[in-house]
Design a protein around this motif. Sequence first.
Motif, PDB file in Angstrom:
ATOM      1  N   ILE A  13      34.604   3.598  74.990  1.00 60.39           N
ATOM      2  CA  ILE A  13      34.736   3.006  73.582  1.00 60.39           C
ATOM      3  C   ILE A  13      33.706   2.218  73.194  1.00 60.39           C
ATOM      4  N   LEU A  14      33.143   1.457  73.956  1.00 58.12           N
ATOM      5  CA  LEU A  14      31.904   0.503  73.729  1.00 58.12           C
ATOM      6  C   LEU A  14      30.673   1.383  73.712  1.00 58.12           C
ATOM      7  N   SER A  15      30.564   2.537  74.298  1.00 59.63           N
ATOM      8  CA  SER A  15      29.303   3.450  74.179  1.00 59.63           C
ATOM      9  C   SER A  15      29.563   4.137  72.869  1.00 59.63           C
ATOM     10  N   LYS A  16      30.643   4.393  72.424  1.00 59.24           N
ATOM     11  CA  LYS A  16      30.861   5.103  71.058  1.00 59.24           C
ATOM     12  C   LYS A  16      30.554   4.106  70.030  1.00 59.24           C
ATOM     13  N   ILE A  17      30.995   2.909  70.112  1.00 58.54           N
ATOM     14  CA  ILE A  17      30.589   1.946  68.940  1.00 58.54           C
ATOM     15  C   ILE A  17      29.181   1.885  68.859  1.00 58.54           C
ATOM     16  N   LEU A  18      28.573   1.391  70.077  1.00 53.12           N
ATOM     17  CA  LEU A  18      27.203   0.921  69.951  1.00 53.12           C
ATOM     18  C   LEU A  18      26.279   2.193  69.787  1.00 53.12           C
ATOM     19  N   ARG A  19      26.607   3.439  69.946  1.00 58.72           N
ATOM     20  CA  ARG A  19      25.637   4.693  69.702  1.00 58.72           C
ATOM     21  C   ARG A  19      25.707   4.551  68.089  1.00 58.72           C
ATOM     22  N   HIS A  20      26.549   3.961  67.384  1.00 60.19           N
ATOM     23  CA  HIS A  20      26.506   3.884  65.962  1.00 60.19           C
ATOM     24  C   HIS A  20      26.217   2.697  65.379  1.00 60.19           C
ATOM     25  N   PHE A  21      26.505   1.645  65.804  1.00 60.07           N
ATOM     26  CA  PHE A  21      26.165   0.292  65.253  1.00 60.07           C
ATOM     27  C   PHE A  21      25.395  -0.741  65.932  1.00 60.07           C
TER      28      PHE A  21
END
Length: 374
Positions: A312-320
Amino acid sequence: MNEQSDILVQKLEKHSDKETFNCFSHITLCALDIICETAMGKNIYAQSNSDSEYVKAVYRMSDIIHRRQKMPWFWSDLVYYVFGEGRKHNRNLKILHSFTESVSNNFVIRLDSLSSDSDTDHTVKKKRKAFLDMLLNATDEQGNCLSQENIREEVDTFMFEGHDTTAAAMNWAIHLLGSHPEEQRKVHKELDEVFGTSDRPVSMEDLKRLRYLECVIKESLRLFPSVPFFGRTFCEDCNINGFKVPKGANAIIIPYALHRDPRHFPDPEEFRPERFLPENSSKRHPFAFVPFSAGLRNCIGQRFALMEEKVILSKILRHFQVEAKQQRDELRLVGELILRPESGILIQLTKRTQKLMPEVPTLLQVLEDHPSSR
């Protein structure tokens, strides 16, 4: 995990480049969807329908249990059901149990129908297995299956313990990264090295390579452990620092304090993910860091939790890019069933400048996958 993380990113995009908002509930609902599908093989769509009866019952029960814990005069069932929230407790418990039982009953019916199909083996192999699958097939040493009540208790425990704790850990990590731009840049650099500009799903191999992100998660759990305290009962007499502790005594362990021991964590209030790099943590006492408890009764889902948090964190931080909008002294910690901030986690999101695109195979990959095209 990838599917639910994508839904979360879509919801967060509505807030990006616009406003300060509380991300706590968004991440919590995503974790609830993941654990429900993992535990019971059924999606409750918490992210798209947070007003569902089941989702509301989950949060009402957490509040009811916590309030009763704080009021010793309600520990007696008789007093609690006559003067306290006993009836409200039973109403919400009935909702939770009915949902779990209906899912498990439907699961059994589906398995029975599959067993009569000649293609059963092929079908079962292709289906993603849930925790409920294993419980329905589990037997004891005498070959007896678990009772319906046993199964319900295990699933309910997995549901309650498996979503709030991981959600809190991810929220604290988001706050800390948003408060420390340099550490956030290191995470973005690692993500770019692993994923490039691809928007592909996270794989198991990717998770192994996200070493610095794992250090960030562990350092967040050191500073803000999801479970504020846990208890143990002494099984034999022992001596601790010259004090005799008798068998049967209860001990309360408070990770929030334990993790701030300067003998093991110099400058304990500082956010330093590098503490958990192998070269810095290999000689540390094994019980100096216990966010998942320790010993024979440690958390059964700790590996699952770390995996979920990294996805989840990798998904969020890849975008924002994340910017925290609270100082640490403004968080006002509340030690309920989990350690949470009184007013949530306030952040501002900015879309990253590099555009994420579906991964395009290189010429070498094409040739390796299709030798005949050489």
